[in-house]
Motif scaffolding. Sequence first.
Motif, PDB file in Angstrom:
ATOM      1  N   HIS A 100       0.816  -1.215   0.000  1.00  0.00           N
ATOM      2  CA  HIS A 100       0.000   0.000   0.000  1.00  0.00           C
ATOM      3  C   HIS A 100       0.847   1.261   0.000  1.00  0.00           C
ATOM      4  O   HIS A 100       0.304   2.369  -0.022  1.00  0.00           O
ATOM      5  CB  HIS A 100      -0.926  -0.001   1.212  1.00  0.00           C
ATOM      6  N   HIS A 147     -20.822   2.834 -11.273  1.00  0.00           N
ATOM      7  CA  HIS A 147     -19.767   1.971 -10.718  1.00  0.00           C
ATOM      8  C   HIS A 147     -18.407   2.370 -11.278  1.00  0.00           C
ATOM      9  O   HIS A 147     -17.415   2.474 -10.540  1.00  0.00           O
ATOM     10  CB  HIS A 147     -20.081   0.511 -11.060  1.00  0.00           C
ATOM     11  N   ASP A 148     -18.332   2.621 -12.581  1.00  0.00           N
ATOM     12  CA  ASP A 148     -17.046   2.962 -13.197  1.00  0.00           C
ATOM     13  C   ASP A 148     -16.573   4.357 -12.799  1.00  0.00           C
ATOM     14  O   ASP A 148     -15.358   4.598 -12.673  1.00  0.00           O
ATOM     15  CB  ASP A 148     -17.170   2.870 -14.722  1.00  0.00           C
ATOM     16  N   GLY A 201     -16.951   5.714  -9.937  1.00  0.00           N
ATOM     17  CA  GLY A 201     -16.347   5.580  -8.609  1.00  0.00           C
ATOM     18  C   GLY A 201     -14.945   5.009  -8.638  1.00  0.00           C
ATOM     19  O   GLY A 201     -14.208   5.123  -7.642  1.00  0.00           O
ATOM     20  N   ARG A 202     -14.558   4.401  -9.764  1.00  0.00           N
ATOM     21  CA  ARG A 202     -13.222   3.820  -9.889  1.00  0.00           C
ATOM     22  C   ARG A 202     -12.226   4.772 -10.553  1.00  0.00           C
ATOM     23  O   ARG A 202     -11.064   4.408 -10.746  1.00  0.00           O
ATOM     24  CB  ARG A 202     -13.271   2.515 -10.694  1.00  0.00           C
ATOM     25  N   ASN A 239     -11.858   7.619  -6.771  1.00  0.00           N
ATOM     26  CA  ASN A 239     -11.482   6.503  -5.901  1.00  0.00           C
ATOM     27  C   ASN A 239     -12.465   6.284  -4.752  1.00  0.00           C
ATOM     28  O   ASN A 239     -12.091   6.145  -3.595  1.00  0.00           O
ATOM     29  CB  ASN A 239     -10.065   6.734  -5.347  1.00  0.00           C
ATOM     30  N   TRP A 240     -13.783   6.258  -5.117  1.00  0.00           N
ATOM     31  CA  TRP A 240     -14.783   5.977  -4.094  1.00  0.00           C
ATOM     32  C   TRP A 240     -14.756   4.507  -3.692  1.00  0.00           C
ATOM     33  O   TRP A 240     -15.043   4.173  -2.564  1.00  0.00           O
ATOM     34  CB  TRP A 240     -16.174   6.340  -4.623  1.00  0.00           C
ATOM     35  N   TRP A 241     -14.463   3.657  -4.633  1.00  0.00           N
ATOM     36  CA  TRP A 241     -14.447   2.217  -4.375  1.00  0.00           C
ATOM     37  C   TRP A 241     -13.681   1.530  -5.498  1.00  0.00           C
ATOM     38  O   TRP A 241     -13.410   2.122  -6.544  1.00  0.00           O
ATOM     39  CB  TRP A 241     -15.865   1.647  -4.308  1.00  0.00           C
ATOM     40  N   GLN A 242     -13.361   0.286  -5.276  1.00  0.00           N
ATOM     41  CA  GLN A 242     -12.766  -0.533  -6.327  1.00  0.00           C
ATOM     42  C   GLN A 242     -13.819  -1.366  -7.039  1.00  0.00           C
ATOM     43  O   GLN A 242     -13.594  -1.870  -8.131  1.00  0.00           O
ATOM     44  CB  GLN A 242     -11.678  -1.441  -5.739  1.00  0.00           C
ATOM     45  N   GLY A 243     -14.979  -1.521  -6.404  1.00  0.00           N
ATOM     46  CA  GLY A 243     -16.076  -2.244  -7.043  1.00  0.00           C
ATOM     47  C   GLY A 243     -15.684  -3.667  -7.401  1.00  0.00           C
ATOM     48  O   GLY A 243     -15.142  -4.405  -6.580  1.00  0.00           O
TER      49      GLY A 243
END
Length: 592
Positions: A5, A314-315, A317-318, A323-327
Motif C-alpha cells: 500500500h 460503478h465505473d 467511482g473507480r 477513488n470511491w471504491w474498487q467495485g
Amino acid sequence: MLEFHSGEIVFADQSDIPATGWERRATPALWLSDEARVKLEGKLTAWGRFRFDGRLLPDKPLAIYTENNRERLTVFLNGVELFRNYRSASSQTLGWNRPYIIPVPQKLLRDTDNELVLRVGSDRQFSLGVGTVKVGSQEELGRLFNYQQFWRVTGASAANYAMLFLTFAAFLMWMARRSETEIFWLVMTGLLWFVRDFHFFAEESPLDPYWFQQVSYYSLYFAVAASLSFCVAFLKLPNYRRIIAIVFAIGVALCIFRAAITSTNRTDLATSLATLGVSLVICGLMVADWLRHRTLESAALIAIVLFTTALGFHDVGRIPNVNWWQGLGFHIQPYTGLLLFSVFLLSVGRKYLRALVEVETLNANLEQRVEAATQALAASEHARQKIEVEHAVGIERERLMREMHDGIGSNLVTALAVVKKQGEAPVAEETLQRAITDLKLTVDSLAPVEGDVVALLANLRHRMEPDMEKAGVKCIWRVEPCPSLDWLDAPNALHMLRIIQEGVGNVLSHAGASNITIACHPSDREGRSGVELVLSDDGSGFEIAEQSGPGRGLSNMRTRAQQLAAELDIESSIGAGSRLKLWLPTRAVDVA
C-alpha cells in the motif's frame, strides 16, 4: 500474499535503477504525469521500489502480480530484469488496464531483504502511474490474474468485436431499410462504443498517443448520445427527433465543459455525473411511454438503460482521483454497447417469430385460396364446357327444328293440301292434320323453356285447341305460378307433353266430354317440393281395371312417368268423367 500500500517513488528518465532521490508515497500512485512533466525534459518515467522479507512468503512457487501501470512497464527483482510489456522504448504500449503476472525464479529470491522495482514510462501526452503490486503464491495470484485478464481484456475484446460484427449486420439491414432510423442509431451506437472501448483492450495505441487519448475520452459523450437516440427512436417516443437533437447538443456541451475543467483539474467527475443524469432523464421518458404501451421491448430497454447507468456509476467511482471504491476491480463500460444490441436482437427475434407465424398463416390462406381458385376454375371450366355443349346442342336443336319444319312439316302440309284438293277420304285428312300437330308438339319440346312447365302447357294447349274445338270440347285453363324445374330438358319435356297429349287424345276419342280442364299448381309430397299437373274431363268415364286390352296408351304414360321420376295417378268411374294427375319433383336429384 503481500500487497503493498506504499512504496518509494522517484522520477528519472534512465535505464538503470536510480540510486538516490527515492521518496515514500502511498500506492497505487496513478496520477504522476503532471509532476513528471515538471521534473523531466524528455519522456515521462517513474520508478517504484518495494521491499519485503522473503520469510513472509509461502514455501511454494511464487509470482509477482501488478495492474494499472501506465504505460510501458519493466519489472526488476533484486536488480535483475524479469519482465517488460513493450518491444522498444518507442512502443506506444497501453498497459494501464492490463494485469500482469510474473513468475519469480527461486534463485533470485533472498531469505530476508528483497527489492522489487517497477519502471513505468510513457510519452508526455500520456498518463503516468505506478499501479497495484502483490507478491505471493503463483497459484493464488494466477487465479486473480485470470479473473482480471478475462473481464478487463479478453471479455471486453470479445464483447466489442461481437458488437462490431452486429454493427456491420445492422448497417447492411439499414442500407436495405433506410426509413428505419432506429437501425441507423444502432449502427452509430455500435461504432461509437467500439471507438470508446478500444483503449480498454488494445495493446498499443493505433495512432498518435495524444489524439488516441482524446478520441477515447470524448467519444464517450457521443456514444451515450447515440445509445439514447437509439432508445427514443426504437420506442418512437413523442417528438423523438427533437429529443435526439437535444441529446447530441448536450453531448457537445459536455465535451466543451470537460475540456475546460480538465485544463485546471485532474478529473472529469462533473461531466461523468452529468452524462449519467441525462441517461436517467431519458429513462424517465421511456418509463412514461412504457406505462402507456407496456411492450416487452420497452421494458427490456428500460431495464438495460437503468442497468448500464448503474454500471456507469460503478465505473465513475473507480476513476483514480475519485477513488470511491474498487467495485468489481475492473471497468464494466466495455460491455454496455453489447447490452443495448441484446434488446435490438430481442426485438428482431420477436419480429422474426411473428413473421414466421404470419408467413405460415399466409401460406395456409394461400393454400386455401389456391384450392378455392382451383375449384372455381374447375367449376368455371365445367360451366364453360356445359355452355359449349348447350350451345352445340342448341345449334343442333335449331337445325333439327328447322329441318323438321322445313322438311317433314312442309311435306306434311303439302300432302294435306293435296288430300283436301283431291277430295280424299276425311280420315286421311284427319290423320295428316294430327301428324302435323304432333310434329309441332315435338318441335315445341325442342325449344328451350328453362324448366317452365306453364309455358310448355300453354304451347300444348295452343297446338291442341283446334282439335278440341272440332270435337266440340271446351278447354278450361287453371294454372298457378309454379317453380322452375331445372332438370326439365328437351327429352324430359317431350315425355311430359306426350303424357298430357295422350290424356287429351283419350278424352277426345273416347270420353264424349264437353269440357276439359288443364290445371297446374305447386304441390309437396312426402316432404319433397314439386309441381302437379291435372287433366280432368266431364265425359263418360271408364273402369280402370278393364283397361287391359291391346292398347298401350296407359302403359306408355306410366313408362314415361317413370322416366321422369314422376308420380302418375289416374282416377275415373263410369258416368263421372276421369282425372289424370302428374306430379313432377322440383329437385334434379329426385329425377332418375
